[in-house]
Enzyme design. Sequence first.
Site, short mmCIF file in Angstrom:
data_model
loop_
_atom_site.label_atom_id
_atom_site.label_comp_id
_atom_site.label_asym_id
_atom_site.label_seq_id
_atom_site.Cartn_x
_atom_site.Cartn_y
_atom_site.Cartn_z
N SER A 127 86.17 58.14 29.84
CA SER A 127 86.89 56.88 29.86
C SER A 127 86.36 55.97 30.95
O SER A 127 85.96 56.43 32.02
CB SER A 127 88.37 57.20 30.12
OG SER A 127 89.07 56.05 30.50
N TYR A 151 95.23 60.97 35.17
CA TYR A 151 94.51 60.93 33.88
C TYR A 151 93.02 60.72 34.12
O TYR A 151 92.17 61.48 33.62
CB TYR A 151 95.07 59.81 32.98
CG TYR A 151 94.14 59.50 31.83
CD1 TYR A 151 93.99 60.39 30.77
CD2 TYR A 151 93.34 58.35 31.83
CE1 TYR A 151 93.09 60.14 29.73
CE2 TYR A 151 92.45 58.08 30.81
CZ TYR A 151 92.33 58.98 29.76
OH TYR A 151 91.44 58.73 28.75
N LYS A 155 89.60 63.28 33.62
CA LYS A 155 88.36 62.99 32.87
C LYS A 155 87.14 63.20 33.76
O LYS A 155 86.13 63.74 33.34
CB LYS A 155 88.39 61.54 32.35
CG LYS A 155 89.37 61.33 31.22
CD LYS A 155 88.88 62.00 29.94
CE LYS A 155 89.93 62.05 28.87
NZ LYS A 155 89.52 62.77 27.67
P1 NAD Z 1 95.12 60.27 20.66
O1 NAD Z 1 96.26 60.73 21.49
O2 NAD Z 1 95.41 59.42 19.48
O3 NAD Z 1 94.25 61.52 20.18
C1 NAD Z 1 94.14 62.72 20.91
C2 NAD Z 1 94.50 63.86 19.98
O4 NAD Z 1 94.39 65.10 20.68
C3 NAD Z 1 95.93 63.75 19.46
O5 NAD Z 1 95.91 63.89 18.05
C4 NAD Z 1 96.66 64.93 20.12
O6 NAD Z 1 97.66 65.46 19.29
C5 NAD Z 1 95.52 65.91 20.37
N1 NAD Z 1 95.69 66.82 21.50
C6 NAD Z 1 96.02 66.53 22.78
N2 NAD Z 1 96.05 67.65 23.53
C7 NAD Z 1 95.71 68.69 22.71
C8 NAD Z 1 95.55 70.08 22.88
N3 NAD Z 1 95.77 70.68 24.07
N4 NAD Z 1 95.20 70.84 21.82
C9 NAD Z 1 94.99 70.27 20.60
N5 NAD Z 1 95.12 68.96 20.37
C10 NAD Z 1 95.48 68.16 21.42
O7 NAD Z 1 94.09 59.53 21.64
P2 NAD Z 1 92.80 58.66 21.30
O8 NAD Z 1 93.10 57.25 21.67
O9 NAD Z 1 92.32 58.97 19.95
O10 NAD Z 1 91.81 59.21 22.40
C11 NAD Z 1 90.86 60.21 22.11
C12 NAD Z 1 90.12 60.57 23.38
O11 NAD Z 1 89.49 59.41 23.91
C13 NAD Z 1 91.01 61.11 24.50
O12 NAD Z 1 90.31 62.15 25.15
C14 NAD Z 1 91.18 59.93 25.42
O13 NAD Z 1 91.39 60.35 26.75
C15 NAD Z 1 89.84 59.23 25.27
N6 NAD Z 1 89.87 57.79 25.53
C16 NAD Z 1 90.76 57.02 24.85
C17 NAD Z 1 90.81 55.64 25.11
C18 NAD Z 1 91.81 54.77 24.41
O14 NAD Z 1 92.10 53.68 24.93
N7 NAD Z 1 92.33 55.14 23.25
C19 NAD Z 1 89.94 55.09 26.06
C20 NAD Z 1 89.05 55.91 26.73
C21 NAD Z 1 89.02 57.27 26.45
C1 WQD Z 2 94.79 45.82 28.88
C2 WQD Z 2 95.12 44.53 29.64
C3 WQD Z 2 96.95 44.76 31.18
C4 WQD Z 2 100.00 45.50 28.12
C5 WQD Z 2 93.93 51.74 29.16
C6 WQD Z 2 93.83 52.94 30.05
C7 WQD Z 2 92.38 53.30 30.25
C8 WQD Z 2 91.68 53.48 28.91
C9 WQD Z 2 91.82 52.26 28.08
C10 WQD Z 2 91.94 55.77 28.18
C11 WQD Z 2 95.42 44.75 31.12
C12 WQD Z 2 97.30 43.80 30.07
C13 WQD Z 2 98.82 45.26 28.79
C14 WQD Z 2 101.00 44.48 28.08
C15 WQD Z 2 99.54 43.07 29.38
N1 WQD Z 2 92.29 54.55 28.15
N2 WQD Z 2 98.60 44.06 29.41
N3 WQD Z 2 100.72 43.30 28.73
O1 WQD Z 2 95.14 49.52 31.08
O2 WQD Z 2 92.96 48.36 30.45
O3 WQD Z 2 93.30 50.65 29.80
O4 WQD Z 2 93.24 51.97 27.94
O5 WQD Z 2 91.04 56.24 28.77
O6 WQD Z 2 92.35 54.48 30.97
O7 WQD Z 2 94.42 52.60 31.30
O8 WQD Z 2 94.63 48.93 28.65
O9 WQD Z 2 95.79 47.82 26.81
O10 WQD Z 2 97.16 48.82 28.68
O11 WQD Z 2 95.81 46.78 29.12
O12 WQD Z 2 99.37 41.98 29.96
O13 WQD Z 2 102.08 44.66 27.53
O14 WQD Z 2 96.32 43.98 29.09
O15 WQD Z 2 97.45 44.31 32.40
O16 WQD Z 2 94.91 43.66 31.82
P1 WQD Z 2 94.05 49.31 30.11
P2 WQD Z 2 95.92 48.14 28.24
#
Ligand code: NAD
Ligand code: WQD
Length: 340
Positions: A127, A151, A155
Site C-alpha cells: 500500500s 495497518y 504492510k
Molecule cells: P477487501 O477487504 O475487499 O479484500 C480482502 C479480502 O481478504 C476480503 O475478502 C477478506 O474477507 C479477506 N481476508 C482478510 N483476512 C483474511 C484471512 N486471514 N484469511 C482469509 N481471507 C481473509 O480489500 P481490498 O480493497 O480488496 O484490498 C485487497 C488488498 O489490497 C489488501 O491487502 C489491502 O491491504 C490492499 N490495499 C488496498 C487498498 C484499497 O484502498 N482498497 C489500497 C492499498 C492496498
Molecule cells: C481520500 C481523501 C480524505 C472521506 C486509504 C488508506 C490507504 C490506502 C488507500 C489501503 C483524503 C478525503 C475521505 C470523506 C474526505 N488503503 N475524504 N471525506 O485515506 O487516502 O487512503 O485508502 O492500503 O492506506 O488510508 O483514502 O478515500 O479515505 O481518503 O474528505 O468522507 O478524501 O481526507 O484526502 P486515503 P480515503
Amino acid sequence: MPATVLVVGGAGFIGSHTCVELLQHGYEVVVVDDLSNSSPHSLERVAKIADTAVPVLYVMDIRDRSALSEVFRAHPIEAVIHFAAKKAVGESVGMPVEYYDNNVGGTTALVSAMREHGVRRLVFSSSCSVYGNAVKVPLTERDPVAPTNPYASSKWLCEQILTDVCRRVPGMNVLNLRYFNPVGAHPSGLLGEDPRGVPVNLMPYMSRVAHGRLARLRVFGDDYPTVDGTGVRDYVHVMDVAEGHRVALQHLDDEAGMRTFNLGTGVGSSVLQLIAAFEDATGRRIPYDVTDRRPGDVAALVADPTAVNRAWNWSTSRDLAAMCRDAWHFQSRNLAGYAD
Ligand code: NAD
Ligand code: WQD
C-alpha cells in the site's frame, strides 16, 4: 492447460476484479477467503462477467495452516496473489494486535505453505500508506517509508519478511505492489466495492451521498498545501489494478527475488476535483460541508509509476471520469451491495 493461480482474499474488492481479469485470460482460479470482509456472491458475479464456472472457493482463514496445505495439495498452483488483509486504517489504531496477527500472521502462514509445496511465485498487495507523511510527490519506490499506523506498519513488516524470504529461498520471486487509491468498479455494474456499514473512504461514501443513502459528504480539511486546500490522492481504477496483476504474473520470472512497484496513475486529484468529476460523470449533485482535517491524513500521496511502466511496458489507462462513472453504475444498480 491454463496456469492455476491461487487468489487469496479473492472474494474482496480488488481480488474479485482480478479474478475476472484472470479468468478472461484463460487462467484457472482458486480462491481462498474467510469472507470476513466480503460476500461469496461476488464470485458468482465474477463468473457471470467472465462467462465461466464460479471459481472454486475455500472459505477459511489463511492462518489455518493445515487447511491451507490441503488447498496446495488439491490444485497444481503455479503462482499466488495475496490480497487477504484487514485494511481499515482507523480500526487498526484501535486493534493493533488483530491487524498484525491477521496481516503479518496470514502472510507468514501463506509463505510457509508455498515453501512446503514448492510454489515460488507471489504477487503481494502492499500500500502507498507505507510511505506515511510523504515529504514530496510523486513518490518513487526508492523514497523513504514511514508507516504511521498499525495497518501501514503491518504492510511494511510483510514487505520486510518477503525480502528476507527471497534472500533465503532460492528461486523465490515476489512482486510487491504498492497500490495508491483503488476506486471504481467493473463497467458491467455487477462487481464493485461493497464495504460493510458506513464507508470510511471517499469514493464509496460519495456514491452513497449521490444516491441519497447518506445526506452530505464531509470534506476533511481545506487548509492543506495543495491545489485547492483539500487532500490530494492518486485514484486508480480497480480494473487497471486488476489488469496490473495479470500483467505482473507474466513478469514474475523476469528477475529473481523481491521487486517493488508503485501501482498508481501518476495523476493527483484533490477531494474537490473528485467531487466535480463525479458530478460531471453522473449528473448527480454531491452536497458537502468542509470540516476539520481527519486525524492521520496527509496532504498528498501520488505515485511516480515510471518503474512499472518501464519494466512491464504497461500503464494504467482509465481516467477519473471512468472511475466515477463505474463506481456510480455499481452503486446505483446494487443499492444494498451484493445483498441485492
Ligand atoms: P477487501 O477487504 O475487499 O479484500 C480482502 C479480502 O481478504 C476480503 O475478502 C477478506 O474477507 C479477506 N481476508 C482478510 N483476512 C483474511 C484471512 N486471514 N484469511 C482469509 N481471507 C481473509 O480489500 P481490498 O480493497 O480488496 O484490498 C485487497 C488488498 O489490497 C489488501 O491487502 C489491502 O491491504 C490492499 N490495499 C488496498 C487498498 C484499497 O484502498 N482498497 C489500497 C492499498 C492496498
Ligand atoms: C481520500 C481523501 C480524505 C472521506 C486509504 C488508506 C490507504 C490506502 C488507500 C489501503 C483524503 C478525503 C475521505 C470523506 C474526505 N488503503 N475524504 N471525506 O485515506 O487516502 O487512503 O485508502 O492500503 O492506506 O488510508 O483514502 O478515500 O479515505 O481518503 O474528505 O468522507 O478524501 O481526507 O484526502 P486515503 P480515503
